[in-house]
Write a protein that holds these residues in place. Structure first.
Motif, PDB file in Angstrom:
ATOM      1  N   TYR A 149      -4.415  -1.215  -5.189  1.00  0.00           N
ATOM      2  CA  TYR A 149      -4.364   0.006  -4.381  1.00  0.00           C
ATOM      3  C   TYR A 149      -5.720   0.307  -3.747  1.00  0.00           C
ATOM      4  CZ  TYR A 149      -4.047   4.989  -3.278  1.00  0.00           C
ATOM      5  OH  TYR A 149      -4.091   6.201  -2.636  1.00  0.00           O
ATOM      6  N   ASP A 207       0.559   4.016  -2.779  1.00  0.00           N
ATOM      7  CA  ASP A 207       0.043   5.317  -2.384  1.00  0.00           C
ATOM      8  C   ASP A 207       0.986   6.448  -2.793  1.00  0.00           C
ATOM      9  OD1 ASP A 207      -2.003   6.859  -1.007  1.00  0.00           O
ATOM     10  OD2 ASP A 207      -0.484   7.243   0.523  1.00  0.00           O
ATOM     11  N   LYS A 265      -6.717   0.131   0.173  1.00  0.00           N
ATOM     12  CA  LYS A 265      -7.089   1.408   0.781  1.00  0.00           C
ATOM     13  C   LYS A 265      -8.414   1.311   1.527  1.00  0.00           C
ATOM     14  CE  LYS A 265      -7.552   6.331  -0.203  1.00  0.00           C
ATOM     15  NZ  LYS A 265      -7.382   7.399  -1.231  1.00  0.00           N
ATOM     16  N   TYR A 280       0.827  -1.215   0.000  1.00  0.00           N
ATOM     17  CA  TYR A 280       0.000   0.000   0.000  1.00  0.00           C
ATOM     18  C   TYR A 280       0.857   1.259   0.000  1.00  0.00           C
ATOM     19  CZ  TYR A 280      -3.191   3.667   1.347  1.00  0.00           C
ATOM     20  OH  TYR A 280      -3.894   4.850   1.367  1.00  0.00           O
TER      21      TYR A 280
END
Length: 335
Positions: A321, A297, A325, A293
């Motif tokens: 992603y 990100d 998230k 992540y």
């Protein structure tokens, strides 16, 4: 025939009593005689230091440095800091080399006026007999620094292009460059700096180095260690991308970012294959998720714009992603 200038051979040593004699025999038997051999005992707990001392008694070209265990990078740096030679070569202490390893590379370096020269290698298993294909001919190729940097991600020649041990270097290539302490993938962390300093790099297809794949190698690691290895490689790719941006190598920067995206996908797939019976399974899942992540990100928009990343992978990275998230277990952070 060239005058034999001094060549420093740097050998980090850590708990390799089973393999060290073969390595050292191959070094002291070099046809090229004007060498200094720096052995750095990195806190071995077996007979490795005693073996080093036995060989020093037999060969006055050997110098031993003894330190508490600090890792491969620290040991190599001690060798670099104390090298007196005009040229540098690294040999890992569980590997061995042909008798003409230094003489062939030195002659090639002088003939081509190169800053770095590289030979080929073969991988050997423990207790295997070494078979070298009989061939009187081999090819050489010459590259500029930028041309060789373009080969960093070539699967065809991997790992020759990202290791330091199958090469001979002008010593000044290593000025103010050292291996990062406490990091895995230490070769990958420095090779782009090293290659960029060279005016010319020449590669030979002649097999002169023998790489031992053994049961205790870094390739056989625990899940915790594997997470750390992935983390360090992601950090290396980030630093490399920043370096290429600083140098104005826009294409190389884009390729490096694409490589990072592929690595993130590979880490996520590895996460899915973890053995659920592991005692710390939940923590490992959290750490893998956090690693993936954070990498996404930071760069997801750049991945989606990158022309070296195929559309299928872009879609997959975006899916991962968004999944992490909004649904991923990210309650733990990686130390």
């Amino acid at each position: 025939m060239y005058n034999q200038e001094l060549v420093t051979i740097i050998v980090p040593v850590y708990n390799v009593e089973q393999y060290l004699p073969k390595c050292l025999d191959s070094i002291i038997s070099q046809i090229y005689k004007n060498i200094e051999i720096i052995l750095i005992n990195d806190g071995s707990t077996d007979r490795s230091l005693a073996i080093c001392e036995e060989y020093k008694e037999k060969d006055n070209r050997i110098t031993i440095f003894n330190q508490k265990n600090q890792g491969l990078s620290s040991a190599r740096n001690v060798g670099l800091d104390n090298a007196k030679g005009d040229f540098i070569s690294f040999i890992d202490s569980d590997d061995f080399v042909a008798a003409d390893f230094i003489s062939e590379l030195y002659t090639l370096l002088k003939d081509t006026d190169s800053d770095i020269v590289q030979c080929d290698y073969i991988q050997v298993e423990e207790d295997d007999a070494v078979f070298i294909p009989k061939s009187s001919s081999f090819r050489t190729e010459e590259f500029s620094a930028y041309e060789y940097l373009q080969r960093l991600y070539s699967k065809k020649i991997y790992p020759r292009n990202v290791v330091v041990w199958n090469k001979l270097y002008h010593k000044n290539i290593w000025d103010n460059i050292r291996f990062p302490l406490g990091k895995l993938n230490e070769d990958e962390a420095v090779v782009h700096y090293i290659y960029d300093r060279a005016t010319k790099i020449t590669v030979s297809s002649k097999i002169l180095y023998f790489y031992l794949k053994r049961s205790g190698s870094i390739m056989n690691v625990s899940p915790d260690m594997e997470i750390k290895r992935y983390l360090h490689y992601l950090e290396t790719l980030t630093q490399r991308s920043d370096f290429f941006e600083l140098k104005g190598y826009s294409e190389l920067k884009e390729e490096t970012l694409a490589q990072k995206g592929k690595l993130v996908r590979r880490i996520y797939k590895k996460n899915k294959k973890l053995d659920s019976s592991l005692v710390n399974y939940d923590l490992l899942i959290c750490n893998y998720n956090r690693l993936v992540y954070d990498a996404l990100d930071e760069n997801i928009k750049l991945y989606l714009k990158n022309r070296y990343i195929k559309l299928k992978l872009k879609v997959r990275l975006l899916y991962i992603y968004l999944k992490l998230k909004y649904k991923g277990n990210l309650s733990h952070s990686i130390e």
